[in-house]
Design an enzyme around this catalytic site. Structure first.
Site, short mmCIF file in Angstrom:
data_model
loop_
_atom_site.label_atom_id
_atom_site.label_comp_id
_atom_site.label_asym_id
_atom_site.label_seq_id
_atom_site.Cartn_x
_atom_site.Cartn_y
_atom_site.Cartn_z
N TYR A 168 7.16 -19.77 41.12
CA TYR A 168 5.94 -19.13 40.64
C TYR A 168 5.06 -18.65 41.82
O TYR A 168 4.20 -17.81 41.65
CB TYR A 168 5.10 -20.12 39.84
CG TYR A 168 5.50 -20.37 38.40
CD1 TYR A 168 6.73 -19.97 37.89
CD2 TYR A 168 4.62 -21.03 37.55
CE1 TYR A 168 7.07 -20.22 36.56
CE2 TYR A 168 4.94 -21.29 36.22
CZ TYR A 168 6.17 -20.88 35.74
OH TYR A 168 6.48 -21.14 34.43
N GLY A 169 5.30 -19.27 43.00
CA GLY A 169 4.39 -19.11 44.14
C GLY A 169 4.09 -17.68 44.55
O GLY A 169 3.02 -17.38 45.07
N CYS A 171 1.06 -28.21 47.50
CA CYS A 171 2.24 -27.74 46.76
C CYS A 171 3.08 -28.96 46.48
O CYS A 171 3.30 -29.80 47.37
CB CYS A 171 3.03 -26.74 47.59
SG CYS A 171 4.62 -26.32 46.84
N THR A 172 3.54 -29.06 45.24
CA THR A 172 4.23 -30.28 44.82
C THR A 172 5.61 -30.46 45.48
O THR A 172 6.18 -31.54 45.40
CB THR A 172 4.39 -30.28 43.29
OG1 THR A 172 4.95 -29.04 42.89
CG2 THR A 172 3.03 -30.46 42.62
N HIS A 173 6.10 -29.41 46.13
CA HIS A 173 7.38 -29.54 46.85
C HIS A 173 7.22 -30.24 48.20
O HIS A 173 8.16 -30.83 48.71
CB HIS A 173 7.96 -28.15 47.14
CG HIS A 173 8.70 -27.54 46.01
ND1 HIS A 173 8.11 -27.27 44.81
CD2 HIS A 173 9.99 -27.14 45.90
CE1 HIS A 173 9.01 -26.71 44.01
NE2 HIS A 173 10.16 -26.63 44.64
N CYS A 229 1.71 -28.48 39.05
CA CYS A 229 2.10 -27.35 39.90
C CYS A 229 0.81 -26.72 40.39
O CYS A 229 -0.05 -26.37 39.58
CB CYS A 229 2.91 -26.35 39.06
SG CYS A 229 3.23 -24.79 39.89
N ASN A 230 0.68 -26.62 41.69
CA ASN A 230 -0.56 -26.06 42.24
C ASN A 230 -0.73 -24.60 41.86
O ASN A 230 -1.84 -24.15 41.56
CB ASN A 230 -0.55 -26.18 43.76
CG ASN A 230 -0.84 -27.59 44.20
OD1 ASN A 230 -1.99 -27.96 44.40
ND2 ASN A 230 0.19 -28.40 44.33
N THR A 231 0.37 -23.86 41.89
CA THR A 231 0.29 -22.43 41.60
C THR A 231 -0.19 -22.22 40.16
O THR A 231 -1.08 -21.41 39.91
CB THR A 231 1.66 -21.77 41.83
OG1 THR A 231 2.13 -22.16 43.11
CG2 THR A 231 1.57 -20.26 41.77
N GLU A 244 14.20 -26.05 48.15
CA GLU A 244 15.03 -25.88 46.95
C GLU A 244 16.50 -25.64 47.30
O GLU A 244 17.38 -25.96 46.51
CB GLU A 244 14.49 -24.73 46.11
CG GLU A 244 13.13 -25.06 45.54
CD GLU A 244 12.93 -24.60 44.12
OE1 GLU A 244 13.52 -23.58 43.74
OE2 GLU A 244 12.16 -25.27 43.41
N ASP A 286 5.96 -28.18 35.39
CA ASP A 286 6.02 -27.53 36.71
C ASP A 286 6.92 -26.31 36.60
O ASP A 286 7.73 -26.20 35.69
CB ASP A 286 6.58 -28.49 37.77
CG ASP A 286 6.64 -27.82 39.14
OD1 ASP A 286 5.64 -27.22 39.56
OD2 ASP A 286 7.70 -27.88 39.79
N SER A 287 6.77 -25.41 37.57
CA SER A 287 7.63 -24.23 37.62
C SER A 287 9.10 -24.65 37.78
O SER A 287 9.99 -23.89 37.38
CB SER A 287 7.22 -23.34 38.78
OG SER A 287 7.30 -24.06 39.99
N1 DGL Z 1 5.35 -26.20 42.25
C1 DGL Z 1 4.73 -25.08 42.93
C2 DGL Z 1 3.38 -25.50 43.51
O1 DGL Z 1 3.04 -26.65 43.52
C3 DGL Z 1 5.59 -24.51 44.02
C4 DGL Z 1 6.89 -23.92 43.56
C5 DGL Z 1 6.83 -22.50 43.08
O2 DGL Z 1 6.47 -21.60 43.86
O3 DGL Z 1 7.19 -22.31 41.91
O4 DGL Z 1 2.64 -24.67 43.96
#
Ligand code: DGL
Length: 277
Positions: free
Chosen positions: A46-47, A196-198, A77-79, A162, A14-15
């Site tokens: 990363y978003g 988004c995993t957050h 990570c979705n992004t 975060e 993940d990011s």
């Molecule tokens: N983990 C990223 C996601 O699931 C979100 C966090 C990021 O923007 O890096 O999209």
């Protein structure tokens, strides 16, 4: 003859921290395997980054995980799944590691979303990058072409989570704002993906602002079940995943800083090591 000892963990990338919500569910569903979690927290988020940058960062991390012994890597990570997965699978893997595999988090969710909607209107809450990529629109169309999909970018949610500000009044404002903006697009939405995993960390707050009939889907358990199913269908990959129940965490940033936030996402004490890229 002495049995050969192997260490071929499943890589979870993940990011930063978000993928830990996915790792938790994967470990609970498939506790027998070894895992390496890599959070590229030095370069997160990363978003808001471009396709090229997310692809370059994700590929670099995947290659590190391969070098650390992984045969199978999940982009939790979705992004990264939206912006890098397809290119890595189609262009890079055949050249750098044809027998290894990289999976993402978008497909397992889009494969089942249709079963959660009666109205045929579904919502996607994600980062700006995930929304702009339109990956959810493309993937859902493949499995449920009859569904209408409405997307909402929620750029303030990752920073609020975060920075541990998600329990404050200011956070409530932004949680309500994006939920309202999604529902204003179509009031009959009855299933929403947390893309988004957050976002599982603020799931209860999101629910508060959604109509009661809306089914809110968190990805962790869906991805974990999808991975279990994948390993059953691919014994040639499954046999390359070692089973000693080892779990190691790596961050591209300072381990002390990573561990503090990581424990919140993982729900248990996390002790990471630094990885130099
Ligand atoms: N983990 C990223 C996601 O699931 C979100 C966090 C990021 O923007 O890096 O999209």
């Amino acid at each position: 003859m002495e049995e050969k000892k192997t260490y071929q963990p499943i890589g979870i990338f993940d990011s930063g921290f978000g993928g830990l919500t996915v790792l938790k569910e994967i470990v609970s569903e498939l506790p027998q395997y070894d895992y390496i979690y890599l959070g590229d927290s030095a370069r997160a988020p990363y978003g808001s980054r471009s396709f090229e940058t997310v692809y370059e960062y994700a590929l670099e991390c995947v290659e590190h995980l391969f070098n650390m012994g992984c045969h199978l890597v999940v982009l939790a990570c979705n992004t990264a799944s939206a912006k890098a997965l397809r290119t890595i699978q189609q262009k890079d893997l055949p050249k750098i590691a044809p027998s290894k595999r990289v999976l993402g988090v978008i497909r397992p969710t889009t494969e089942i979303i249709g079963k959660h909607s009666k109205t045929g209107h579904v919502g996607v809450l994600g980062t700006q990058g995930t929304v702009n990529s339109e990956s959810y629109l493309v993937e859902i169309e493949k499995f449920f072409p009859e569904l209408k999909v409405y997307q909402q970018a929620c750029p303030m949610w990752v920073p609020l989570i975060e920075n541990s500000e998600f329990d404050n009044e200011g956070a409530e404002f932004f949680i309500k704002k994006y939920v309202d903006e999604l529902m204003a697009q179509q009031k009959n939405i009855d299933a929403v993906i947390l893309a988004c995993t957050h976002y599982p960390l603020i799931q209860d707050k999101i629910k508060k602002y959604l109509p009661k009939n809306v089914d809110l889907l968190s990805q962790g358990s869906i991805v974990a079940k999808g991975l279990k199913d994948y390993l059953q269908r691919h014994p040639e990959i499954e046999k390359e995943c070692s089973k000693n129940k080892l779990l190691n965490f790596y961050t591209t940033d300072l381990p002390e800083t990573f561990d503090k936030a990581a424990s919140l996402f993982y729900g248990e004490i996390v002790k990471s090591q630094h990885l130099d890229l």
